[in-house]
Write a protein that holds these residues in place. Structure first.
Motif, PDB file in Angstrom:
ATOM      1  N   UNK A   1       0.822  -1.200   0.000  1.00  0.00           N
ATOM      2  CA  UNK A   1       0.000   0.000   0.000  1.00  0.00           C
ATOM      3  C   UNK A   1       0.863   1.260   0.000  1.00  0.00           C
ATOM      4  N   UNK A   2       2.144   1.084   0.293  1.00  0.00           N
ATOM      5  CA  UNK A   2       3.065   2.226   0.314  1.00  0.00           C
ATOM      6  C   UNK A   2       3.207   2.868  -1.068  1.00  0.00           C
ATOM      7  N   UNK A   3       2.914   2.124  -2.142  1.00  0.00           N
ATOM      8  CA  UNK A   3       3.072   2.678  -3.488  1.00  0.00           C
ATOM      9  C   UNK A   3       2.153   3.882  -3.712  1.00  0.00           C
ATOM     10  N   UNK A   4       0.834   3.755  -3.488  1.00  0.00           N
ATOM     11  CA  UNK A   4       0.005   4.963  -3.610  1.00  0.00           C
ATOM     12  C   UNK A   4       0.326   6.010  -2.553  1.00  0.00           C
ATOM     13  N   UNK A   5       0.763   5.589  -1.365  1.00  0.00           N
ATOM     14  CA  UNK A   5       1.163   6.568  -0.341  1.00  0.00           C
ATOM     15  C   UNK A   5       2.309   7.431  -0.879  1.00  0.00           C
ATOM     16  N   UNK A   6       3.297   6.799  -1.516  1.00  0.00           N
ATOM     17  CA  UNK A   6       4.454   7.536  -2.027  1.00  0.00           C
ATOM     18  C   UNK A   6       4.047   8.499  -3.139  1.00  0.00           C
ATOM     19  N   UNK A   7       3.164   8.053  -4.026  1.00  0.00           N
ATOM     20  CA  UNK A   7       2.697   8.912  -5.109  1.00  0.00           C
ATOM     21  C   UNK A   7       1.932  10.112  -4.566  1.00  0.00           C
ATOM     22  N   UNK A   8       1.074   9.865  -3.571  1.00  0.00           N
ATOM     23  CA  UNK A   8       0.321  10.962  -2.956  1.00  0.00           C
ATOM     24  C   UNK A   8       1.254  11.912  -2.208  1.00  0.00           C
TER      25      UNK A   8
END
Length: 203
Positions: A86-93
């Motif tokens: 879930x860190x992938x969308x967190x990083x993009x955001x």
């Protein structure tokens, strides 16, 4: 969660297919369960020089001055494949992206993005190609992602539809994640707990 309705913003094209979640945010940075702090390491292996990781790679598109402050990422096929972090969308955001326009997304990444206020808009391959060409040919191009109308538009007249499940659309428009959705029923939950305590005081 911040509602998503209509976003008009600078867009940056990432001409790569099959971008996996380890490329989005490498595993060595997954040291927290907080949703912030990952932006500096988004696309870490591409953004920084291998010979000197403290220096930006001038050949990577996110480091081009013309794309500074971009909030819309335009990608190719199968974006977000690989592990289900879930860190992938967190990083993009955390970097500043609010929407990703692409040909296709890995299922788990797609759903994780929706749950974290990041809109992944699936657009036909021909439309994505034309959008990338327009962005690259016209520095400063700002495109519009309209969730209500389910359409991506550009200054040169592109109008690209995308589909989204009605429930996911409503949650984004209202700025609700699963916790926020549950809290809408807080009064009923409290009433149930009080009645249960009165009926079964030994529990």
């Amino acid at each position: 969660m911040q509602p998503f309705k209509t976003l008009t913003a600078l867009a940056v094209p990432l001409r790569r297919d099959n971008v996996d979640t380890d490329a989005i945010i490498p595993k060595q940075y997954l040291k927290s369960i907080l949703r912030t702090g990952y932006g500096p390491n988004l696309f870490d292996e591409w953004r920084y020089l291998e010979s000197d990781p403290s220096k930006p790679n001038p050949e990577f598109v996110l480091n081009f001055p013309r794309y500074a402050g971009a909030q819309i990422l335009v990608v190719g096929q199968n974006f977000g494949c690989g592990s289900s972090r879930e860190h992938a969308p967190w990083a993009l955001r955390d970097y500043g992206f609010r929407a990703i326009v692409g040909v296709s997304f890995a299922d788990i990444f797609y759903n994780n993005s929706l749950k974290n206020g990041l809109l992944p808009a699936i657009v036909a391959a021909e439309g994505v190609a034309k959008l990338m060409d327009e962005i690259e040919a016209n520095p400063g191009t700002r495109i519009t992602v309209d969730l209500a109308a389910q359409r991506v538009t550009s200054p040169k007249g592109l109008s690209l539809p995308f589909q989204i499940a009605p429930d996911a659309k409503r949650l984004l428009l209202e700025g609700l994640d699963e916790i926020g959705l549950t809290l809408q029923h807080a009064a009923r939950i409290d009433a149930y707990e009080q009645a249960r305590q009165a009926r079964l005081p030994w529990l």
